[in-house]
Design an enzyme around this catalytic site. Structure first.
Site, PDB file in Angstrom:
ATOM      1  N   SER A  15      -6.312  -0.584  -5.279  1.00 46.78           N
ATOM      2  CA  SER A  15      -5.139   0.171  -5.756  1.00 46.78           C
ATOM      3  C   SER A  15      -4.873  -0.085  -7.234  1.00 46.78           C
ATOM      4  O   SER A  15      -4.700  -1.236  -7.642  1.00 46.78           O
ATOM      5  CB  SER A  15      -3.885  -0.241  -4.990  1.00 46.78           C
ATOM      6  OG  SER A  15      -4.025   0.008  -3.630  1.00 46.78           O
TER       7      SER A  15
ATOM      8  N   HIS B  37      -5.214   6.336  -5.553  1.00 47.00           N
ATOM      9  CA  HIS B  37      -6.631   6.325  -5.188  1.00 47.00           C
ATOM     10  C   HIS B  37      -7.229   7.699  -5.471  1.00 47.00           C
ATOM     11  O   HIS B  37      -6.776   8.693  -4.937  1.00 47.00           O
ATOM     12  CB  HIS B  37      -6.804   5.995  -3.707  1.00 47.00           C
ATOM     13  CG  HIS B  37      -6.502   4.572  -3.389  1.00 47.00           C
ATOM     14  ND1 HIS B  37      -7.472   3.637  -3.162  1.00 47.00           N
ATOM     15  CD2 HIS B  37      -5.329   3.929  -3.292  1.00 47.00           C
ATOM     16  CE1 HIS B  37      -6.900   2.468  -2.940  1.00 47.00           C
ATOM     17  NE2 HIS B  37      -5.604   2.622  -2.995  1.00 47.00           N
TER      18      HIS B  37
ATOM     19  N   HIS C  76      -8.077   2.843   4.020  1.00 46.86           N
ATOM     20  CA  HIS C  76      -7.337   1.722   4.618  1.00 46.86           C
ATOM     21  C   HIS C  76      -7.095   1.975   6.092  1.00 46.86           C
ATOM     22  O   HIS C  76      -6.809   3.099   6.504  1.00 46.86           O
ATOM     23  CB  HIS C  76      -5.973   1.552   3.922  1.00 46.86           C
ATOM     24  CG  HIS C  76      -6.065   1.188   2.484  1.00 46.86           C
ATOM     25  ND1 HIS C  76      -6.104   2.133   1.489  1.00 46.86           N
ATOM     26  CD2 HIS C  76      -6.133  -0.023   1.871  1.00 46.86           C
ATOM     27  CE1 HIS C  76      -6.183   1.519   0.318  1.00 46.86           C
ATOM     28  NE2 HIS C  76      -6.208   0.211   0.518  1.00 46.86           N
TER      29      HIS C  76
ATOM     30  N   TYR D 275      -4.467   1.098   7.616  1.00 47.19           N
ATOM     31  CA  TYR D 275      -3.063   1.516   7.816  1.00 47.19           C
ATOM     32  C   TYR D 275      -2.858   3.014   7.630  1.00 47.19           C
ATOM     33  O   TYR D 275      -1.845   3.557   8.051  1.00 47.19           O
ATOM     34  CB  TYR D 275      -2.101   0.726   6.909  1.00 47.19           C
ATOM     35  CG  TYR D 275      -2.272   0.944   5.418  1.00 47.19           C
ATOM     36  CD1 TYR D 275      -1.899   2.123   4.786  1.00 47.19           C
ATOM     37  CD2 TYR D 275      -2.820  -0.062   4.624  1.00 47.19           C
ATOM     38  CE1 TYR D 275      -2.054   2.308   3.422  1.00 47.19           C
ATOM     39  CE2 TYR D 275      -2.985   0.103   3.267  1.00 47.19           C
ATOM     40  CZ  TYR D 275      -2.599   1.289   2.676  1.00 47.19           C
ATOM     41  OH  TYR D 275      -2.766   1.469   1.330  1.00 47.19           O
ATOM     42  N   GLU D 276      -3.817   3.674   6.985  1.00 45.53           N
ATOM     43  CA  GLU D 276      -3.696   5.130   6.822  1.00 45.53           C
ATOM     44  C   GLU D 276      -3.980   5.855   8.140  1.00 45.53           C
ATOM     45  O   GLU D 276      -3.721   7.056   8.251  1.00 45.53           O
ATOM     46  CB  GLU D 276      -4.672   5.622   5.747  1.00 45.53           C
ATOM     47  CG  GLU D 276      -4.321   5.154   4.348  1.00 45.53           C
ATOM     48  CD  GLU D 276      -5.362   5.586   3.325  1.00 45.53           C
ATOM     49  OE1 GLU D 276      -5.246   6.695   2.793  1.00 45.53           O
ATOM     50  OE2 GLU D 276      -6.308   4.809   3.086  1.00 45.53           O
TER      51      GLU D 276
ATOM     52  N   ALA E 154      -5.723  -5.175  -4.777  1.00 44.09           N
ATOM     53  CA  ALA E 154      -4.408  -5.647  -5.206  1.00 44.09           C
ATOM     54  C   ALA E 154      -3.901  -6.534  -4.079  1.00 44.09           C
ATOM     55  O   ALA E 154      -4.057  -6.189  -2.910  1.00 44.09           O
ATOM     56  CB  ALA E 154      -3.486  -4.457  -5.408  1.00 44.09           C
TER      57      ALA E 154
ATOM     58  N   MET F  73      -4.076  -5.783   2.521  1.00 42.74           N
ATOM     59  CA  MET F  73      -4.281  -4.911   3.681  1.00 42.74           C
ATOM     60  C   MET F  73      -5.653  -4.235   3.654  1.00 42.74           C
ATOM     61  O   MET F  73      -5.835  -3.156   4.222  1.00 42.74           O
ATOM     62  CB  MET F  73      -3.196  -3.822   3.696  1.00 42.74           C
ATOM     63  CG  MET F  73      -1.780  -4.343   3.567  1.00 42.74           C
ATOM     64  SD  MET F  73      -0.614  -2.995   3.389  1.00 42.74           S
ATOM     65  CE  MET F  73       0.861  -3.887   2.859  1.00 42.74           C
ATOM     66  N   SER F  74      -6.605  -4.853   2.982  1.00 45.32           N
ATOM     67  CA  SER F  74      -7.917  -4.185   2.846  1.00 45.32           C
ATOM     68  C   SER F  74      -9.024  -5.227   2.792  1.00 45.32           C
ATOM     69  O   SER F  74      -8.854  -6.357   3.230  1.00 45.32           O
ATOM     70  CB  SER F  74      -7.920  -3.351   1.558  1.00 45.32           C
ATOM     71  OG  SER F  74      -7.876  -4.195   0.425  1.00 45.32           O
TER      72      SER F  74
ATOM     73  N   ASN G  49       1.848  -8.964  -7.287  1.00 42.99           N
ATOM     74  CA  ASN G  49       3.231  -9.390  -7.006  1.00 42.99           C
ATOM     75  C   ASN G  49       3.152 -10.713  -6.267  1.00 42.99           C
ATOM     76  O   ASN G  49       2.123 -11.022  -5.669  1.00 42.99           O
ATOM     77  CB  ASN G  49       3.921  -8.345  -6.106  1.00 42.99           C
ATOM     78  CG  ASN G  49       3.136  -8.127  -4.809  1.00 42.99           C
ATOM     79  OD1 ASN G  49       2.112  -7.424  -4.800  1.00 42.99           O
ATOM     80  ND2 ASN G  49       3.582  -8.747  -3.747  1.00 42.99           N
TER      81      ASN G  49
ATOM     82  N   HIS H 165       5.579  -0.711  -3.911  1.00 37.38           N
ATOM     83  CA  HIS H 165       4.286  -0.169  -4.332  1.00 37.38           C
ATOM     84  C   HIS H 165       4.298   0.125  -5.838  1.00 37.38           C
ATOM     85  O   HIS H 165       3.271   0.012  -6.508  1.00 37.38           O
ATOM     86  CB  HIS H 165       3.984   1.104  -3.526  1.00 37.38           C
ATOM     87  CG  HIS H 165       2.604   1.642  -3.751  1.00 37.38           C
ATOM     88  ND1 HIS H 165       1.449   0.910  -3.490  1.00 37.38           N
ATOM     89  CD2 HIS H 165       2.166   2.839  -4.214  1.00 37.38           C
ATOM     90  CE1 HIS H 165       0.388   1.632  -3.792  1.00 37.38           C
ATOM     91  NE2 HIS H 165       0.792   2.811  -4.238  1.00 37.38           N
TER      92      HIS H 165
HETATM   93  N1  HPA Z   1       1.212  -7.887   0.735  1.00 39.06           N
HETATM   94  C1  HPA Z   1       0.237  -7.153   1.276  1.00 39.06           C
HETATM   95  N2  HPA Z   1      -0.540  -6.349   0.567  1.00 39.06           N
HETATM   96  C2  HPA Z   1      -0.333  -6.284  -0.767  1.00 39.06           C
HETATM   97  C3  HPA Z   1       0.673  -7.024  -1.395  1.00 39.06           C
HETATM   98  C4  HPA Z   1       1.491  -7.874  -0.597  1.00 39.06           C
HETATM   99  O1  HPA Z   1       2.407  -8.573  -1.072  1.00 39.06           O
HETATM  100  N3  HPA Z   1       0.615  -6.725  -2.733  1.00 39.06           N
HETATM  101  C5  HPA Z   1      -0.402  -5.842  -2.881  1.00 39.06           C
HETATM  102  N4  HPA Z   1      -0.978  -5.569  -1.685  1.00 39.06           N
END
Ligand code: HPA
Length: 276
Positions: free
Chosen positions: A34, A65, A87, A89-90, A117, A215-216, A239, A251
């Site tokens: 991302s 993306h 992903h 989650y998609e 990310a 998440m990837s 973050n 996001h």
């Molecule tokens: N958690 C999960 N996935 C992420 C995060 C997070 O804090 N930051 C970027 N992708």
């Protein structure tokens, strides 16, 4: 459930399509996370193919993306880049998530650089840091290798004792030092998402040895290892994970931080692909 034959036939169709569409086969694959897509823009002799034009490829939906395969080279090193990944989650199945890695495999790619990310769990990390993934925790609750094993692609029970290749990690550390990047190392925990974690989940992840969370990546790394590829993984801490700082996650913050370090990230990956 996808049949063995169906999967092989699909892979062969994509392989043929790509062999006819591009000149020069890639040696190395790169998956861009991302907000980290700029590396693909700087390739030489670029050939771009949108996912939607590739037979059997799912279409990318998430913001940030681009959804295309980019073939090209960096100083003569031929690469194929996923600008945007699929992903779990998609809503894609795990087989769909790893399909592009299988396509790379049948194109002859023998090594994969995966990027993402991630939320920083280790308190030594800061947003904007690049972290070398040394190992992972698969907490997604699913496994892309489940089901009939295609022995032409890899073994039933793949070894993961060096899922992130040791030699490549040493090379990455050397290059980072040369570029003045303070590259730290960490264990990446993958959850299925799409929500960011609760503070309690982050405390749990820290206890079990995670340094960053996302998440990837893990599905693709499993497929690549199964397929005998070497893997290098880099997380961009976009973050601090939930509850570490007293602030909410978004996001927008993830994309902003990724954008802030994009230039450094591109230089690093460019230098890496030359030596891997
Ligand atoms: N958690 C999960 N996935 C992420 C995060 C997070 O804090 N930051 C970027 N992708």
């Amino acid at each position: 459930m996808i049949s063995k034959k169906g999967y092989s036939v699909k892979l062969e169709e994509v392989r043929k399509y790509l062999m006819e569409s591009v000149t020069g086969l890639p040696e190395l694959g790169v998956i861009l996370g991302s907000g980290l897509g700029a590396f693909a823009d700087h390739l030489l002799e670029k050939q771009v193919i949108a996912y939607k034009d590739i037979p059997h490829f799912p279409a990318s939906t998430v913001e940030g993306h681009a959804g295309q395969l980019v073939f090209g080279n960096v100083d003569g090193r031929r690469v194929v880049v996923m600008q945007g990944r699929f992903h779990y989650y998609e809503g894609y199945t795990m087989h769909e998530v790893i399909f592009p890695v299988r396509v790379m495999q049948v194109l002859g790619v023998s090594g994969l650089v995966v990027t993402n990310a991630a939320g920083g769990i280790n308190p030594a990390f800061q947003p904007g840091d690049l972290i070398l993934i040394k190992d992972h925790l698969n907490l997604m609750g699913v496994n892309p290798l489940r089901g009939a094993n295609l022995s032409s692609l890899g073994p039933r029970f793949p070894d993961l004792s060096e899922a992130y290749n040791w030699d490549w990690r040493q090379k990455a550390l050397v290059i980072a030092r040369e570029l003045g990047i303070n590259l730290q190392e960490g264990v990446y925990a993958a959850l299925s998402g799409p929500n960011y974690e609760t503070p309690a989940e982050i405390r749990f992840l820290r206890t079990i040895g995670a340094d960053m969370v996302g998440m990837s990546t893990v599905p693709e790394v499993l497929a690549a290892n199964h397929g005998g590829m070497r893997v290098l993984g880099i997380s961009c801490v976009t973050n601090m994970a939930a509850g570490i700082l007293k602030q909410k996650l978004s996001h927008v913050e993830v994309m902003e931080t990724a954008g802030r370090i994009e230039k450094q990230f591109v230089h690093f990956v460019q230098a890496l692909v030359k030596v891997l």
